[in-house]
Design a protein around this motif. Structure first.
Motif, PDB file in Angstrom:
ATOM      1  N   ALA A   1       0.826  -1.143   0.036  1.00 55.54           N
ATOM      2  CA  ALA A   1      -0.070   0.165  -0.126  1.00 55.54           C
ATOM      3  C   ALA A   1       0.996   1.175  -0.020  1.00 55.54           C
ATOM      4  N   LEU A   2       2.058   1.252   0.729  1.00 54.74           N
ATOM      5  CA  LEU A   2       2.792   2.236   0.948  1.00 54.74           C
ATOM      6  C   LEU A   2       3.465   2.487  -0.528  1.00 54.74           C
ATOM      7  N   SER A   3       3.741   1.728  -1.456  1.00 56.19           N
ATOM      8  CA  SER A   3       4.384   1.657  -2.550  1.00 56.19           C
ATOM      9  C   SER A   3       3.421   2.472  -3.511  1.00 56.19           C
ATOM     10  N   ILE A   4       2.303   2.253  -3.468  1.00 58.44           N
ATOM     11  CA  ILE A   4       1.094   3.015  -4.006  1.00 58.44           C
ATOM     12  C   ILE A   4       1.072   4.564  -3.752  1.00 58.44           C
ATOM     13  N   VAL A   5       1.172   4.632  -2.463  1.00 63.55           N
ATOM     14  CA  VAL A   5       1.228   6.125  -1.965  1.00 63.55           C
ATOM     15  C   VAL A   5       2.479   6.962  -2.635  1.00 63.55           C
TER      16      VAL A   5
END
Length: 337
Positions: free
Chosen positions: A213-217
């Protein structure tokens, strides 16, 4: 401008909807059969919850088994489960296992069978194919076909993985760099998927899902900071970013594959098929997005430019929508540790 606003609101609702998309409609059922003796099977049956009631599907063993169906399921907090011992004196080879009611649903059922003398078998039953006839032996072709479908299905139901790929499509405007980024992403998650599935690396699932999820942020921030005519580091070397995050996404794929299991004696075939299925699903998604954008750009050029030009309302909205959904996932997953 009102038209664009309607387009943006509609797209936001679609993106936000994936965070609470009906798990009831998409969550698969699960039937596990484990052979304890030549005549005895341990059966575990899990079917999705639909607005507080069990989905109207039934797991039915061959008529030679007693009982062929279990008792009424009980709610475990997320789904309806039941288990029982089935006596099958004449065996189940050549017999049929079915899921009555599945033909009226929009979900699938994963059938996992572990017998004493055959490799672990994983079969996907669908509304169009609600029954499975147990073969005398399981061929490599059957294993490949089964895991190919499982991989294809997994990526198309993996909203976080698809949103990452979608963010790459929005961020990278140069076609050559885009191809390089997607290729690097594919290679990276194929590596960690194979290593994790074979037990060579082990990483807890919750932190992996949170970092995904952080990679998408991160990509959403890069979209918002893009300047026309200037390449940020992630745009100059997108394959580095894609490869790095792809390693983590591969661990996510491996977590799903570990839940399914790999058939003894056919591990390389199943692993290859699952990975090919993932790639086919990913390619299908990319082609669909690019085709849709090409249609929009041809029919509504002004709208098309909104999503490809820095600091336009469309581009800004896209960055915030992607980042908002990913941030929601991040908070939800971290809080679930």
């Amino acid at each position: 401008m009102s038209f664009l606003r309607q387009v943006f609101v509609t797209l936001f609702l679609v993106l936000a909807g994936v965070t609470s998309a009906s798990a009831h409609a998409l969550e698969p059922g699960y039937l596990q059969m484990t052979q304890l003796t030549p005549e005895t099977w341990q059966v575990f049956w899990r079917k999705p919850d639909v607005t507080g009631a069990p989905m109207k599907i039934t797991a039915r063993l061959p008529e030679t088994c007693s009982p062929a169906e279990g008792d009424a399921p009980k709610f475990d907090g997320s789904a309806w489960v039941s288990s029982w011992l089935a006596e099958c004196p004449s065996g189940i080879a050549g017999a049929t296992i079915s899921i009555p009611g599945l033909e009226a649903q929009r979900t699938d059922v994963l059938l996992r069978m572990q017998s004493l003398d055959l490799p672990l078998t994983t079969i996907r039953l669908t509304p169009n194919e609600i029954a499975y006839t147990v073969p005398e032996t399981l061929t490599g072709g059957e294993v490949f076909a089964s895991y190919l479908g499982l991989g294809f299905e997994h990526i198309l139901e993996g909203w976080d993985h698809l949103l990452f790929v979608f963010a790459l499509l929005v961020l990278i405007r140069d076609f050559r760099r885009l191809v390089g980024a997607i290729t690097a992403f594919t290679i990276a998650h194929s590596i960690t998927l194979a290593l994790a599935s074979m037990g060579l690396i082990q990483v807890p699932g919750p932190p992996v899902e949170s970092i995904i999820a952080l990679s998408i942020v991160f990509l959403a921030i890069e979209i918002l900071k893009h300047e026309q005519g200037q390449y940020r580091l992630s745009e100059r070397y997108p394959w580095v970013v894609s490869f790095s995050f792809g390693l983590l996404h591969g661990l996510g794929f491996a977590g799903a594959l570990s839940d399914i299991g790999l058939p003894y004696g056919e591990i390389p075939t199943a692993l290859l098929a699952f990975n090919v299925g993932v790639e086919l699903g990913q390619l299908t998604f990319v082609v669909a997005v690019l085709a849709f954008y090409a249609v929009v750009r041809a029919a509504l050029p002004a709208v098309g430019r909104q999503f490809r030009t820095a600091h336009t309302p469309g581009n800004i909205f896209m960055g915030y929508a992607i980042g908002g959904v990913a941030t929601f996932w991040l908070v939800e997953r971290v809080s679930g540790f």
